[in-house]
Design an enzyme around this catalytic site. Structure first.
Site, PDB file in Angstrom:
ATOM      1  N   LYS A 194     -13.690   1.520  -3.552  1.00  0.00           N
ATOM      2  CA  LYS A 194     -14.600   2.040  -2.516  1.00  0.00           C
ATOM      3  C   LYS A 194     -15.733   2.841  -3.159  1.00  0.00           C
ATOM      4  O   LYS A 194     -16.891   2.723  -2.763  1.00  0.00           O
ATOM      5  CB  LYS A 194     -13.825   2.925  -1.526  1.00  0.00           C
TER       6      LYS A 194
ATOM      7  N   HIS B 116       7.068 -27.294  -0.042  1.00  0.00           N
ATOM      8  CA  HIS B 116       6.297 -28.405  -0.609  1.00  0.00           C
ATOM      9  C   HIS B 116       5.177 -27.891  -1.512  1.00  0.00           C
ATOM     10  O   HIS B 116       4.272 -28.635  -1.860  1.00  0.00           O
ATOM     11  CB  HIS B 116       5.722 -29.265   0.524  1.00  0.00           C
TER      12      HIS B 116
ATOM     13  N   GLU C 225       0.826  -1.203   0.000  1.00  0.00           N
ATOM     14  CA  GLU C 225       0.000   0.000   0.000  1.00  0.00           C
ATOM     15  C   GLU C 225       0.868   1.264   0.000  1.00  0.00           C
ATOM     16  O   GLU C 225       0.426   2.320  -0.442  1.00  0.00           O
ATOM     17  CB  GLU C 225      -0.911  -0.007   1.241  1.00  0.00           C
TER      18      GLU C 225
HETATM   19  O1  PA5 Z   1      -3.236   1.633   5.889  1.00  0.00           O
HETATM   20  C1  PA5 Z   1      -4.360   2.069   5.785  1.00  0.00           C
HETATM   21  O2  PA5 Z   1      -4.600   3.281   5.907  1.00  0.00           O
HETATM   22  C2  PA5 Z   1      -5.553   1.171   5.569  1.00  0.00           C
HETATM   23  O3  PA5 Z   1      -5.210  -0.115   5.267  1.00  0.00           O
HETATM   24  C3  PA5 Z   1      -6.430   1.173   6.820  1.00  0.00           C
HETATM   25  O4  PA5 Z   1      -5.704   0.658   7.894  1.00  0.00           O
HETATM   26  C4  PA5 Z   1      -7.712   0.343   6.614  1.00  0.00           C
HETATM   27  O5  PA5 Z   1      -8.367   0.763   5.461  1.00  0.00           O
HETATM   28  C5  PA5 Z   1      -8.642   0.498   7.811  1.00  0.00           C
HETATM   29  O6  PA5 Z   1      -8.948   1.856   8.022  1.00  0.00           O
HETATM   30  P1  PA5 Z   1      -9.564   2.346   9.376  1.00  0.00           P
HETATM   31  O7  PA5 Z   1      -8.594   2.110  10.458  1.00  0.00           O
HETATM   32  O8  PA5 Z   1      -9.836   3.804   9.164  1.00  0.00           O
HETATM   33  O9  PA5 Z   1     -10.844   1.580   9.583  1.00  0.00           O
END
Ligand code: PA5
Length: 403
Positions: free
Chosen positions: A395, A281, A260
């Site tokens: 989203k 394996h 990410e």
């Molecule tokens: O790294 C990130 O920002 C995302 O992966 C969030 O952790 C994930 O979308 C969850 O978001 P939130 O903590 O606002 O529910």
């Protein structure tokens, strides 16, 4: 201290990349770099967190952690690697990262017997999966605890979210998710620390290890340069390999951290993980012999616990006399050395990140090392480590599908 070794050609001085000082100054200047200071800034909250952990432990046989992505992967990894399994520690159940009715049914069935506590964690307080899971568990909470429901919920969120208002108005426990820390860099804030503490993880040692590593950025920067160099030479897939299955859930945490942070503008190595010897394996064949566009980052432990010899087979002659007198750690080390040599011979560049031992202190160092390396890798190639514009695409579509 974390050690780094590399089998690939030394990363040539690539003058197209910014110098270390430049990378570090971008890192420190970024408004979302609050995670660098978590090992210090969380200390004043530790006592309150440990008291809350004790309160939850006394009241619940199960801990339900509701959260997604960075709000759950760190806690999962910590509990898998170091959580206590003795009586007196609750069983951790994770939810809020899928929309499966099969999962929902099974989790609700598991929670129906005995007492449970919910840690509801979301930085933004607006993640669909997280809020849907909370909706699904609320009737059971009400049925079991009536007007005392709030005593069985602890919220972790940024101040001023709807979740924060809910905690304030209902009297549920509340811990702050710092504004200057993003989800995937948040394992050392309450979203990772509190569930881990409930399950017996030594979070003080974790923060100590992270604090010590934060002062040693040079190795993480070298790792970042090696990775970027390998990517430029066509090694576009990185595999994190670990020989400790209980530690291997850090692979999921690491995958999010790098995927990410770095996967932007058509770049970034695709991160995946393997657990050895299990995956020798299965995908071991591909790693040894498949497309030569991958490199491996091994996570190793310098000092292994366990000095007991593997017992003799008194039931039948298993043909493995070479095992006599050996311990499991010795065997695991021979396997690691052999796999590394085999993969190198097969044309897979190998990096090895070696932790001093299997402990919370080392894990804290590992977390800080990888977080610095992920951010530095991004600054080297000129992408922002802390945004995730790509995830908005799906989203938006889910939102319009809900209308
Ligand atoms: O790294 C990130 O920002 C995302 O992966 C969030 O952790 C994930 O979308 C969850 O978001 P939130 O903590 O606002 O529910």
């Amino acid at each position: 201290m974390i050690k780094l070794t590399s089998s690939s050609l030394p990363a040539a001085d690539d003058h197209t990349l910014p110098a270390d000082e430049e990378v570090l100054s971008r890192l420190h200047a970024h408004p979302m770099s609050g995670w660098l200071g978590l090992p210090q800034s969380q200390v004043p909250e530790l006592e309150r967190m440990l008291r809350e952990a004790e309160r939850i432990r006394c009241a619940a046989q199960r801990l339900l952690v509701i959260g997604a992505g960075g709000s759950s992967l760190g806690a999962r990894a910590l509990i898998s690697a170091f959580g206590k399994t003795d009586a007196g520690y609750p069983e951790a159940v994770f939810w809020g990262d899928n929309l499966s009715v099969v999962t929902a049914r099974r989790i609700l069935e598991r929670l129906a017997g005995g007492d449970f506590h919910v840690i509801l964690t979301s930085k933004t307080g607006s993640t669909l999966e997280t809020l849907a899971a909370f909706r699904c568990v609320l009737p059971l909470l009400r049925e079991k605890y009536g007007e005392h429901v709030a005593e069985h919920i602890t919220v972790i969120s940024e101040p001023d979210t709807r979740l924060h208002s809910f905690a304030r108005e209902s009297g549920a426990g509340f811990f702050e998710f710092p504004k200057n820390v993003g989800g995937r860099y948040s394992v050392l804030c309450p979203s990772g620390l509190l569930p881990a503490a409930v399950c017996g993880v030594d979070i003080r040692a974790l923060l100590d290890g992270a604090r010590a590593q934060a002062g040693r950025t040079d190795t993480a920067l070298r790792f970042a340069r090696e990775r970027v160099g390998l990517f430029k030479r066509g090694f576009t897939n990185e595999i994190l390999a670990c020989f400790e299955p209980e530690f291997a859930l850090f692979g999921d945490w690491w995958r999010q951290l790098f995927g990410e942070s770095e996967g932007k503008n058509g770049g970034g190595a695709y991160p995946s993980c393997v657990t050895y010897t299990r995956d020798l394996h299965s995908v071991g064949q591909y790693i040894q012999d498949g497309v030569r566009n991958l490199y491996e980052t091994f996570v190793l432990f310098e000092k292994a616990e366990g000095t007991d010899e593997i017992p003799q087979n008194t039931a039948f002659s298993d043909g493995l006399d070479t095992l006599n007198g050996k311990t499991l750690p010795q065997l695991n080390k021979i396997a690691a050395d052999s796999v590394i040599e085999a993969h190198k011979a097969g044309g897979v560049p190998v990096l090895a990140v070696t932790l001093p031992d299997y402990s919370e202190t080392s894990a804290g160092g590992f977390i800080m090392f990888m977080e610095i390396a992920a951010a530095a890798s991004c600054f080297l190639v000129g992408v922002d480590p802390f945004d995730q514009p790509g995830v908005e695409e799906y989203k938006k579509r889910i939102k319009s599908g809900l209308k």
